[in-house]
Write a protein that holds these residues in place. Structure first.
Motif, PDB file in Angstrom:
ATOM      1  N   HIS A   1      19.266 -26.205  13.784  1.00 15.46           N
ATOM      2  CA  HIS A   1      20.033 -25.177  12.580  1.00 15.46           C
ATOM      3  C   HIS A   1      21.203 -25.221  13.397  1.00 15.46           C
ATOM      4  CE1 HIS A   1      16.114 -23.207  10.899  1.00 15.46           C
ATOM      5  NE2 HIS A   1      16.876 -25.248  10.404  1.00 15.46           N
ATOM      6  N   ASN A   2      22.391 -25.911  14.254  1.00 16.18           N
ATOM      7  CA  ASN A   2      23.413 -25.932  15.211  1.00 16.18           C
ATOM      8  C   ASN A   2      24.327 -26.548  14.472  1.00 16.18           C
ATOM      9  OD1 ASN A   2      25.424 -26.430  17.160  1.00 16.18           O
ATOM     10  ND2 ASN A   2      24.676 -27.115  18.118  1.00 16.18           N
ATOM     11  N   LEU A   3      24.999 -25.109  13.700  1.00 12.66           N
ATOM     12  CA  LEU A   3      26.179 -25.647  12.700  1.00 12.66           C
ATOM     13  C   LEU A   3      27.255 -25.877  13.342  1.00 12.66           C
ATOM     14  CD1 LEU A   3      25.636 -22.133  10.402  1.00 12.66           C
ATOM     15  CD2 LEU A   3      25.395 -24.254  10.057  1.00 12.66           C
TER      16      LEU A   3
ATOM     17  N   SER B   1       7.264 -26.063  18.306  1.00 12.72           N
ATOM     18  CA  SER B   1       8.357 -27.588  18.673  1.00 12.72           C
ATOM     19  C   SER B   1       9.155 -27.778  19.438  1.00 12.72           C
ATOM     20  CB  SER B   1       8.664 -26.836  17.268  1.00 12.72           C
ATOM     21  OG  SER B   1       9.683 -26.171  17.404  1.00 12.72           O
ATOM     22  N   VAL B   2      10.913 -27.789  18.886  1.00 10.65           N
ATOM     23  CA  VAL B   2      11.710 -28.447  19.748  1.00 10.65           C
ATOM     24  C   VAL B   2      12.328 -26.909  20.313  1.00 10.65           C
ATOM     25  CG1 VAL B   2      14.062 -29.507  19.990  1.00 10.65           C
ATOM     26  CG2 VAL B   2      11.869 -29.988  18.140  1.00 10.65           C
ATOM     27  N   THR B   3      11.334 -26.770  21.964  1.00  5.34           N
ATOM     28  CA  THR B   3      12.228 -25.705  22.308  1.00  5.34           C
ATOM     29  C   THR B   3      12.357 -26.344  23.457  1.00  5.34           C
ATOM     30  OG1 THR B   3      10.090 -24.975  23.195  1.00  5.34           O
ATOM     31  CG2 THR B   3      10.387 -23.942  21.099  1.00  5.34           C
ATOM     32  N   GLY B   4      13.341 -25.812  24.094  1.00  5.71           N
ATOM     33  CA  GLY B   4      13.698 -25.688  26.071  1.00  5.71           C
ATOM     34  C   GLY B   4      13.336 -25.459  26.944  1.00  5.71           C
ATOM     35  N   SER B   5      13.378 -25.424  27.993  1.00  6.93           N
ATOM     36  CA  SER B   5      13.172 -23.912  28.953  1.00  6.93           C
ATOM     37  C   SER B   5      14.190 -25.038  30.251  1.00  6.93           C
ATOM     38  CB  SER B   5      12.070 -24.265  29.482  1.00  6.93           C
ATOM     39  OG  SER B   5      11.356 -24.309  29.947  1.00  6.93           O
TER      40      SER B   5
ATOM     41  N   ASN C   1      23.145 -31.713  22.930  1.00  8.12           N
ATOM     42  CA  ASN C   1      23.441 -30.898  21.853  1.00  8.12           C
ATOM     43  C   ASN C   1      24.646 -29.345  21.755  1.00  8.12           C
ATOM     44  OD1 ASN C   1      22.662 -29.425  18.830  1.00  8.12           O
ATOM     45  ND2 ASN C   1      21.318 -28.296  19.816  1.00  8.12           N
ATOM     46  N   PRO C   2      25.409 -28.660  21.427  1.00  2.07           N
ATOM     47  CA  PRO C   2      26.466 -28.542  21.338  1.00  2.07           C
ATOM     48  C   PRO C   2      26.077 -26.802  21.815  1.00  2.07           C
ATOM     49  CG  PRO C   2      27.424 -29.934  19.855  1.00  2.07           C
ATOM     50  CD  PRO C   2      26.119 -29.743  20.094  1.00  2.07           C
ATOM     51  N   MET C   3      26.344 -26.444  22.932  1.00  3.70           N
ATOM     52  CA  MET C   3      25.893 -25.182  23.017  1.00  3.70           C
ATOM     53  C   MET C   3      24.797 -24.722  23.455  1.00  3.70           C
ATOM     54  SD  MET C   3      29.100 -23.150  23.050  1.00  3.70           S
ATOM     55  CE  MET C   3      28.848 -21.377  23.278  1.00  3.70           C
ATOM     56  N   ASP C   4      24.243 -25.824  23.956  1.00  4.89           N
ATOM     57  CA  ASP C   4      21.947 -25.778  23.596  1.00  4.89           C
ATOM     58  C   ASP C   4      22.293 -25.385  26.016  1.00  4.89           C
ATOM     59  OD1 ASP C   4      19.949 -26.313  23.851  1.00  4.89           O
ATOM     60  OD2 ASP C   4      19.779 -27.275  22.409  1.00  4.89           O
TER      61      ASP C   4
END
Length: 542
Positions: A265-267, A231-235, A374-377
């Motif tokens: 799910h980024n709180l 799905s929505v993933t990154g590398s 996106n924060p902390m990503d």
């Protein structure tokens, strides 16, 4: 009671919109929308994958494509089927969280940048309309901020906002007195922003989509970006977006989540912006009987009004009545009726009610939109959210900021709208943060035994009514259709596990934690959830 029948407008829409979930009968014709572009069913490559086909998503995709990026846009249903199709489409020069409040929180220089971003966003929309030849009824017009009462404190607040707006760069803002003329909404003194604008949002989106495709962009509708099979993933090598059924995959260097609230799910994002439901009524007018302008009251929650021109009549479009998403069913009132009762004395020429609908808005605790990384990503993932109900202006600001970030170009608004910024401490931000905490606690607390249900037995549930009931140690969201059949689903929101509540006004199940919304068949029609409510056997409820 919890099993009350939905309001007449919502009930009719529920019956008519079965072909495409979540559409409503709005003045813009959202109910008539159908997919125009194919579903993604193969592997494609792009520089950027944009998730979401509303004002923010399409604007970001268009800006990126114009700047030389290869873009693939994925939309769950069809272009305009989300909150953009439910907007009132004010293209606002004024910031409805007040420039004087922003100045107290961020200082004069940063507040000037906020004002400048609004001015540039309106200019950008106008330039796009002219460049691409988009027929969307775009027009520049006056916007009026008017007092909701005649108290001295209210008039002093209006003057303070006038001074703050001047400092924010609105040199043309000025005070007017319309002397109670019904043509101007029976208002007296007001603050006038001559540089405001409006358009038909779905006509603009369709034109923008066509322009984006002409530039080489690709649009895939009825395509759900899902967190399965990668799905929505990154590398370091890029990102992968895969669809719910796994058949469609986008390989991209960056991903933009422009889905009203990010489908992640980024709180650090979800815990800083409460979701509110806002209501709209459309009242019939004789053509030309009301000044074509934007009106915004100083009331809290405030009212927002405009006129939409139709072939043989006009429509007075009145919005307001905001409240937190996911209230208990017994807390709902006739908000649409309240809006009518507020509007009719001010515009006495208003005739019968033609439209009733509602939408969801997100307001960050520090009052500014979240447009950027996106924060902390560590991945190349970007978000556009938290426009505080100013989606036409905010979606365009997001496009300017995010497209420059991805293209590594300088932009003066990157810092002020960064989702990673630390919110300044103020009474307003503390109040909003407290609201988020309260609703999140309530959403999880409702999973305890003997709480969180509507106290309705299945056999007592009326036709076209819903409720949340106990099913052993679990909670179930149940709905009895017009034929008397009962449908049951897990009451657990698939986003982060809160318990949903029945919304009798819209005939939906709403999550109080982060604003996800599900229709009466359990289908997700507003994120951040991506999945539907899990079906259950109604024979096991009780």
């Amino acid at each position: 009671m919890a099993g009350m029948r939905p309001a007449a407008g919502a009930e009719r829409d529920v019956q008519e919109a079965e072909a495409l979930p979540g559409l409503r009968r709005t003045v813009w014709g959202q109910l008539d929308l159908r997919p125009r572009f194919p579903k993604l069913e193969s592997h494609v490559h792009a520089d950027v994958a944009v998730i979401g086909g509303g004002m923010a998503g399409l604007s970001i995709a268009y800006h990126l494509q114009r700047k030389g990026q290869s873009v693939a846009l994925l939309e769950r249903r069809c272009i305009g089927s989300g909150q953009t199709g439910r907007t009132t489409a004010h293209i606002m020069a004024w910031n409805d969280d007040y420039y004087m409040h922003l100045e107290k929180s961020f200082g004069r220089d940063k507040t000037f940048l906020v004002g400048e971003s609004h001015r540039q966003a309106i200019d950008s929309i106008e330039d796009t309309v002219q460049r691409e030849g988009i027929e969307c009824k775009f027009t520049r017009l006056d916007g009026y901020l008017f007092p909701h009462d005649s108290k001295q404190s209210t008039m002093e607040m209006l003057h303070m906002e006038y001074e703050a707006s001047k400092r924010a760069g609105f040199n043309d803002v000025h005070m007017v007195d319309r002397k109670g003329d019904p043509f101007y909404g029976s208002m007296g003194r007001a603050l006038c922003f001559p540089s405001s604008a409006e358009f038909h949002p779905l006509m603009y989106l369709n034109g923008l989509a066509d322009a984006f495709v002409r530039l080489g962009g690709r649009i895939f509708e009825q395509t759900i970006a899902f967190r399965e099979h990668g799905s929505v993933t990154g590398s370091g090598a890029g990102s992968v977006v895969s669809t719910k059924d796994g058949r469609g995959v986008v390989h991209a260097g960056a991903v933009v989540l422009a889905t009203n609230s990010p489908i992640n799910h980024n709180l650090l994002v979800h815990a800083r912006q409460p979701a509110d439901r806002s209501y709209v009524v459309g009242l019939k007018l004789d053509k030309g009987s009301v000044k074509r302008a934007n009106w915004w009251s100083t009331h809290s929650p405030y009212h927002y009004v405009r006129v939409e021109e139709q072939a043989d009549h006009d429509v007075l479009v009145v919005g307001g009545g905001d409240h937190p998403v996911g209230m208990r069913a017994t807390q709902y009132q006739d908000v649409w009726g309240d809006l009518e009762r507020w509007a009719r004395p001010r515009w006495p020429m208003a005739q019968e009610t033609l439209f009733r609908w509602s939408g969801v808005v997100y307001e960050p605790v520090d009052l500014l939109g979240l447009y950027g990384r996106n924060p902390m990503d560590a991945t190349q993932t970007y978000i556009a959210t938290g426009d505080s109900g100013q989606g036409m202006t905010g979606g365009t600001i997001a496009a300017m900021v995010i497209s420059d970030l991805i293209c590594r170009r300088p932009n003066p608004f990157i810092e002020i709208y960064s989702p990673s910024r630390l919110p300044p401490v103020s009474m307003k931000s503390l109040s909003l943060a407290g609201s988020v905490v309260i609703h999140t606690i309530q959403g999880y607390k409702d999973w305890l035994p003997l709480v969180g249900t509507d106290g309705v037995a299945i056999e007592d549930l009326g036709r076209e009514c819903g409720a949340v009931v106990s099913m052993g140690l679990r909670k179930a969201a149940v709905f009895r259709d017009k034929d008397g059949l009962v449908h049951a689903y897990s009451a657990t929101c698939p986003h982060l596990g809160c318990s949903v509540h029945w919304n009798p006004n819209d005939a939906t199940f709403d999550c109080p934690c982060h604003g996800s919304q599900f229709d009466h068949h359990g289908r997700c029609i507003n994120g951040p959830a991506k999945a539907d409510l899990a079906p259950l056997d109604p024979r096991q409820t009780g």
